[in-house]
Design a protein around this motif. Structure first.
Motif, PDB file in Angstrom:
ATOM      1  N   GLU A   1     -11.184   2.193   4.827  1.00  0.00           N
ATOM      2  CA  GLU A   1     -10.473   3.259   4.186  1.00  0.00           C
ATOM      3  C   GLU A   1      -9.972   4.324   5.225  1.00  0.00           C
ATOM      4  O   GLU A   1     -10.541   4.635   6.121  1.00  0.00           O
ATOM      5  CB  GLU A   1     -11.820   3.974   3.227  1.00  0.00           C
TER       6      GLU A   1
ATOM      7  N   ARG B   1       0.821  -1.121   0.064  1.00  0.00           N
ATOM      8  CA  ARG B   1      -0.106  -0.031   0.099  1.00  0.00           C
ATOM      9  C   ARG B   1       0.756   1.324   0.023  1.00  0.00           C
ATOM     10  O   ARG B   1       0.639   2.278  -0.601  1.00  0.00           O
ATOM     11  CB  ARG B   1      -0.931  -0.035   1.263  1.00  0.00           C
TER      12      ARG B   1
ATOM     13  N   LYS C   1      -7.786   3.742  -0.043  1.00  0.00           N
ATOM     14  CA  LYS C   1      -8.779   2.623  -0.436  1.00  0.00           C
ATOM     15  C   LYS C   1      -8.762   1.530   0.647  1.00  0.00           C
ATOM     16  O   LYS C   1      -7.816   0.979   0.855  1.00  0.00           O
ATOM     17  CB  LYS C   1      -8.837   2.377  -1.687  1.00  0.00           C
ATOM     18  N   ALA C   2     -10.019   1.126   0.800  1.00  0.00           N
ATOM     19  CA  ALA C   2     -10.196  -0.044   1.935  1.00  0.00           C
ATOM     20  C   ALA C   2      -9.612  -1.240   0.921  1.00  0.00           C
ATOM     21  O   ALA C   2      -9.592  -1.224  -0.169  1.00  0.00           O
ATOM     22  CB  ALA C   2     -11.752  -0.182   2.092  1.00  0.00           C
ATOM     23  N   ASP C   3      -9.272  -2.252   1.559  1.00  0.00           N
ATOM     24  CA  ASP C   3      -8.592  -3.457   1.167  1.00  0.00           C
ATOM     25  C   ASP C   3      -8.868  -4.600   2.142  1.00  0.00           C
ATOM     26  O   ASP C   3      -9.691  -4.325   3.309  1.00  0.00           O
ATOM     27  CB  ASP C   3      -6.988  -3.333   1.046  1.00  0.00           C
TER      28      ASP C   3
ATOM     29  N   ALA D   1      -7.170   9.488   0.174  1.00  0.00           N
ATOM     30  CA  ALA D   1      -7.674   8.524   0.574  1.00  0.00           C
ATOM     31  C   ALA D   1      -6.669   7.363   0.318  1.00  0.00           C
ATOM     32  O   ALA D   1      -6.416   7.012  -0.827  1.00  0.00           O
ATOM     33  CB  ALA D   1      -9.157   8.238  -0.020  1.00  0.00           C
TER      34      ALA D   1
END
Lengths: 395, 399
Positions: free
Chosen positions: B282, B250, B275-277, B273
């Motif tokens: 997030e 990331r 991003k959500a993973d 941001a």
């Protein structure tokens, strides 16, 4: 010139506020005071050189002499750029008194870096730093709070002057005047201290004793008071005890060491010294080391001025015998017995345990923890640079 | 002289690159490029030979397909903090009665200077002739025919730790490739990216690799300093990962998407941001903090190079500016940062001395491999300036 050099004392103003303070101390004291002004902004530095003081422009190549715009990170990098220039000014110097106002870019960013460099050169450092007024806003106060531990880590004595404490509660000053008044008050105090140490007096407080005091000084408070007329000695002590900078005497009653200067005209009587010292002794805790000095100067005719540095966590150096301090345990980095009269030691003199918050072991290296480290000038380059440079990140 | 196609292999810390180059007698054209992410290499050193081999095999296949040749011999680029340079002087007295420097004298002094004394655990990668001193007159490039009593030649030997060189070569060997020669990555990048005029004016090339930062400085047409610092783009990623407590992949994405080498004071409190993973919500990160972390690292790395060049006395002679190559050159605002630190113009270096890389993405990151192909051609023709220590040229390719 030789007298200035002989004293081994130097006054260093850092940043806009610090330089203004240094300049006003210089103009109050007159000739024979070594002053260096360091700033990122070239404009206020120009008159400095003309006034017989040395000027050091920080980060000229980075900021082109335009100042930091309040960015402490820029201030810090600027100081790193020009540490060599600053070092060159430090010949024959043993004790540096640093003036800076925190909250801004240069005062806040460059000061920790400079203090660390001076400390590493083995100099004793006394830092007078001001905390911003409450009305200057939360951002500046926060920025000052972030910087203070970094200065504390390397400074031998740190004297924090909250600018708000310079005024009584109900004071109705103009906003613009307030800063000027606070500056003149602080510079008056520092000038008094300076006179005390450098001007000959009957009971002298020499640079050597200042050096010794500040070496183990830690955090200190600083206050001053004056009185004139009949009963001036008693009034002056009362005023000192109620000085807001000394937390209305609270600081004195908890001090483990106090350095007191009495400045008066030739009309100073022995009984008056006795009265001041007596009152102070009864106020200070038992076993408190009180170092006293006097300066007699015709300009103080009819008046008495007191200036006090009160050290709350002073620990006597091992080799000093005149130590009434109770727990005179040797400091963590025990000084070896040096025959040299001037034990200048580079590196850590004070225990760093208190100040260093950045203990990173294997974790700081992250993915490089099992790789042979990349070393450069004693630093492990695999540890993030921002950690080693002590840069605080905004979240 | 017809030269067969030459293949160059660079096992970088982040990517393994294979370049194939051919020449019709003039400029060299890169006919095939294979690139594949490297695993098992950190700071230019091999850690997992098996995983590193996979990268080599894949990159070779890709390059073979594109260039339509079958590769079984390669030249190999090396980097890593262990690589150092030593300048060694050689001397001869001119014995002929007229004191005129002859071809034999030059050969003798060259042989003489190349006998560099180094640690037995180290291995010389290549020797680079600097300039001759004719009596007390330094800086002579062609002394033949001059009159003097004493002829001196400075030779710079670039050397690295034997075991690490062998480890790198072994990776190629395990992928069934024969390594005909090895070269220092910094020298290769300079061959591809620097023009003759830049070298004459004095120039610094800084190759910002994944695991190491290599540099080479020319002044007056002569290689004046060479070296490698074991800090690279991976350190930037690692710093980001530690600063924001995020995984390395990331952090790498974040660096590529939002990273910059200067702190953007106009951006204010811009937030980006993340991003959500899987397993991550997030998150919003402060852009200024990200830039601060990167700036601190890049500032330091470039300053280490600067101080090395300063110690070598080269800094005042680099009017031609600073050229950045490698993947790190594409970090936003890194040229501005280098410009501030070195005080001379700075730009991204393209592999200008070879053809065929116009359509490639991020050509500056191919400078080393492309330069290595050039190096192969130069040593094949043996022009003398960059002489390999071992000359083992047999047939290069099977068609």
């Amino acid at each position: 010139m030789s007298q200035e050099q002989g004293s081994g004392l130097l006054l260093l103003g850092v940043g806009g506020g610090g330089c203004r303070l240094a300049a006003s101390v210089r103009s109050a004291y007159g000739e024979g005071l070594r002053v260096v002004c360091a700033d990122t902004d070239a404009q206020p530095l120009r008159p400095v050189a003309g006034a017989g003081m040395s000027a050091v422009l920080l980060g000229g190549s980075r900021l082109s002499g335009h100042g930091t715009g309040g960015d402490a990170i820029l201030g810090r990098l600027a100081a790193q750029d020009d540490l060599e220039t600053l070092r060159a000014q430090m010949q024959h110097v043993r004790t540096v008194v640093i003036l800076a106002s925190l909250g801004g870019g240069t005062g806040g960013g460059a000061t920790p870096e400079i203090v660390k460099a001076l400390h590493d050169m083995g100099m004793a450092t006394v830092c007078f730093v001001t905390r911003p007024f409450v009305f200057e806003g939360e951002a500046r106060a926060k920025s000052a709070d972030r910087v203070l531990p970094m200065i504390e880590e390397n400074a031998d004595s740190l004297i924090v002057i909250p600018q708000d404490d310079l005024f009584s509660d109900a004071r109705e000053d103009m906003l613009g005047d307030a800063i000027q008044v606070s500056e003149s008050l602080i510079s008056a105090g520092v000038t008094l201290l300076w006179r005390l140490v450098t001007k000959p007096g009957f009971i002298q407080l020499d640079p050597e004793r200042l050096h010794k005091m500040v070496l183990q000084g830690g955090n200190a408070r600083f206050g001053f008071a004056s009185a004139s007329g009949a009963d001036r000695a008693r009034h002056a002590v009362e005023a000192l005890k109620s000085c807001r900078l000394l937390r209305k005497g609270d600081s004195l009653s908890k001090a483990s060491a106090v350095m007191l200067g009495i400045l008066a005209g030739p009309d100073l009587r022995l009984s008056e010294i006795g009265e001041v010292m007596g009152a102070l002794r009864s106020h200070a805790p038992k076993g408190c080391l009180i170092e006293m000095g006097t300066v007699l100067d015709a300009q103080y005719e009819g008046r008495i001025e007191l200036v006090a540095l009160s050290f709350e966590s002073w620990v006597a150096a091992v080799s000093q015998s005149a130590t009434p301090a109770k727990d005179a345990a040797p400091p963590a980095a025990a000084e070896p017995p040096v025959a040299d009269a001037f034990p200048i030691q580079p590196g850590s003199r004070r225990s760093r345990a208190k100040g260093s918050k950045l203990s990173f072991g294997a974790t700081g290296r992250g993915k490089f923890r099992d790789v042979e480290p990349t070393l450069h000038e004693g630093q492990d380059l695999d540890v993030p640079t921002y950690i080693r440079r002590g840069i605080a990140l905004e979240r | 002289m017809a030269i067969p196609p030459i293949a160059a292999l660079e096992i970088g810390t982040s990517r393994t690159v294979v370049c194939v180059g051919e020449s019709d007698g003039g400029r060299i054209k890169i006919t095939g490029v294979g690139s594949y992410p490297t695993i098992g290499v950190r700071k230019g050193q091999m850690f997992d030979l098996v995983q590193a081999r996979t990268g080599v095999e894949t990159a070779v296949k890709l390059a073979e397909k594109q260039s339509d040749v079958s590769i079984w011999q390669v030249l190999m680029a090396l980097s890593g903090g262990h690589i150092l340079a030593t300048v060694n002087p050689g001397m001869v007295t001119i014995r002929s009665s007229d004191h005129v420097v002859s071809r034999d004298d030059i050969d003798e002094v060259t042989e003489n200077a190349k006998e560099v004394q180094i640690d037995p655990e180290r291995q010389v990668l290549h020797t680079i002739t600097q300039s001759f001193t004719v009596d007390d007159q330094p800086g002579i490039v062609k002394p033949e025919g001059m009159r003097c009593k004493m002829l001196t030649l400075n030779v710079m030997a670039v050397h690295g730790v034997k075991s690490r060189v062998e480890n790198a070569v072994n990776v190629a060997k395990s992928a069934e490739l024969e390594v005909t020669d090895v070269a220092f990555s910094g020298v290769c990048a300079a061959l591809a990216a620097l023009t003759a005029e830049q070298k004459r004016n004095g120039v610094v090339l800084i190759d910002l690799g994944g695991g190491t930062t290599n540099y080479i400085a020319y002044s007056n047409d002569v290689v004046a300093a060479v070296g490698s610092v074991g800090v690279g783009g991976d350190h930037v990623t690692n710093d980001i990962a530690l600063a924001f407590n995020i995984p390395l992949n990331r952090a790498e994405e974040l660096k590529r998407a939002e990273g910059a080498a200067l702190i953007d004071s106009e951006g204010g409190a811009r937030r980006v941001a993340l991003k959500a993973d899987v397993g991550f919500e997030e998150r919003m990160l402060n852009c200024k903090a990200l830039h601060t972390v990167i700036n601190a690292r890049m500032d330091e790395t470039l300053r280490v190079v600067r101080s090395r060049l300063h110690d070598a006395g080269v800094l005042p002679h680099v009017g031609g500016g600073v050229v950045l190559t490698g993947g790190g050159a594409y970090l936003r605002k890194v040229t501005e940062l280098a410009q501030r630190i070195f005080g001379v113009p700075c730009r991204i270096g393209m592999p200008v001395n070879v053809d065929g890389l116009d359509k490639v993405e991020q050509p500056a990151s191919l400078c080393t491999a492309a330069g290595l192909v050039l190096y192969g051609h130069m040593t094949y023709e043996d022009r003398g300036m960059l002489a390999p220590v071992k000359n083992i040229f047999k047939g290069w390719f099977r068609r």
